[in-house]
Scaffold this motif. Structure first.
Motif, PDB file in Angstrom:
ATOM      1  N   TRP A 101       0.814  -1.220   0.000  1.00 35.64           N
ATOM      2  CA  TRP A 101       0.000   0.000   0.000  1.00 35.64           C
ATOM      3  C   TRP A 101       0.844   1.265   0.000  1.00 35.64           C
ATOM      4  O   TRP A 101       0.456   2.266  -0.586  1.00 35.64           O
ATOM      5  CB  TRP A 101      -0.983  -0.017   1.165  1.00 35.64           C
ATOM      6  N   ARG A 107       0.241   5.072  -0.316  1.00 36.95           N
ATOM      7  CA  ARG A 107      -0.632   5.337   0.839  1.00 36.95           C
ATOM      8  C   ARG A 107       0.179   5.381   2.126  1.00 36.95           C
ATOM      9  O   ARG A 107       1.177   4.688   2.260  1.00 36.95           O
ATOM     10  CB  ARG A 107      -1.683   4.238   0.981  1.00 36.95           C
ATOM     11  N   THR A 113      -5.865   2.922  10.111  1.00 34.76           N
ATOM     12  CA  THR A 113      -6.331   2.955   8.727  1.00 34.76           C
ATOM     13  C   THR A 113      -7.423   1.906   8.527  1.00 34.76           C
ATOM     14  O   THR A 113      -7.243   0.741   8.874  1.00 34.76           O
ATOM     15  CB  THR A 113      -5.167   2.691   7.757  1.00 34.76           C
TER      16      THR A 113
END
Length: 124
Positions: A101, A107, A113
């Motif tokens: 990610w 990200r 998250t």
């Protein structure tokens, strides 16, 4: 019928699709933020998806069994095992997903998250 495209295109998608077709992969995780960005609704139990290959070809149909949105830090070992990708423990799963990610998708991942954890079955 909506489409399910696992991982990123190329070798990773081929590998993940192979695991689904072999019956080893029965779950997948997606960041909740991606649903909003792509204008997608969450999956729901009983919904069927066309599993797509790299060329957009339909490889199989999968049926959604369960869907849960949890903080990254609360994803369970049982879920990680259901992803079928050979993780040795939950920390291995976390490192691999953070790497993907962050490095592939750019990200920033924290324990808070939101992750959508989907279990599915391969329709035969």
């Amino acid at each position: 019928m909506r489409a399910l495209e696992l991982g990123s295109p190329g070798a990773l998608r081929d590998e993940l699709n192979g695991l689904v077709l072999a019956g080893a992969k029965t779950a997948t995780a997606t960041l909740l933020v991606e649903y909003g960005e792509e204008g997608e609704l969450l999956e729901f139990p009983g919904e069927r998806f066309a599993l797509l290959g790299n060329q957009g070809d339909v490889l199989a149909t999968v049926e959604i069994a369960t869907v849960a949105t949890v903080p990254f830090g609360e994803v369970t070992w049982e879920f990680a095992q259901a992803e079928g990708e050979g993780y040795t423990d939950i920390e291995h799963w976390r490192r691999a997903h953070i790497r993907f990610w962050q490095q592939v998708e750019g990200r920033h991942i924290t324990d808070d998250t939101a992750v959508v954890c989907v279990h599915f079955t391969l329709c035969r």
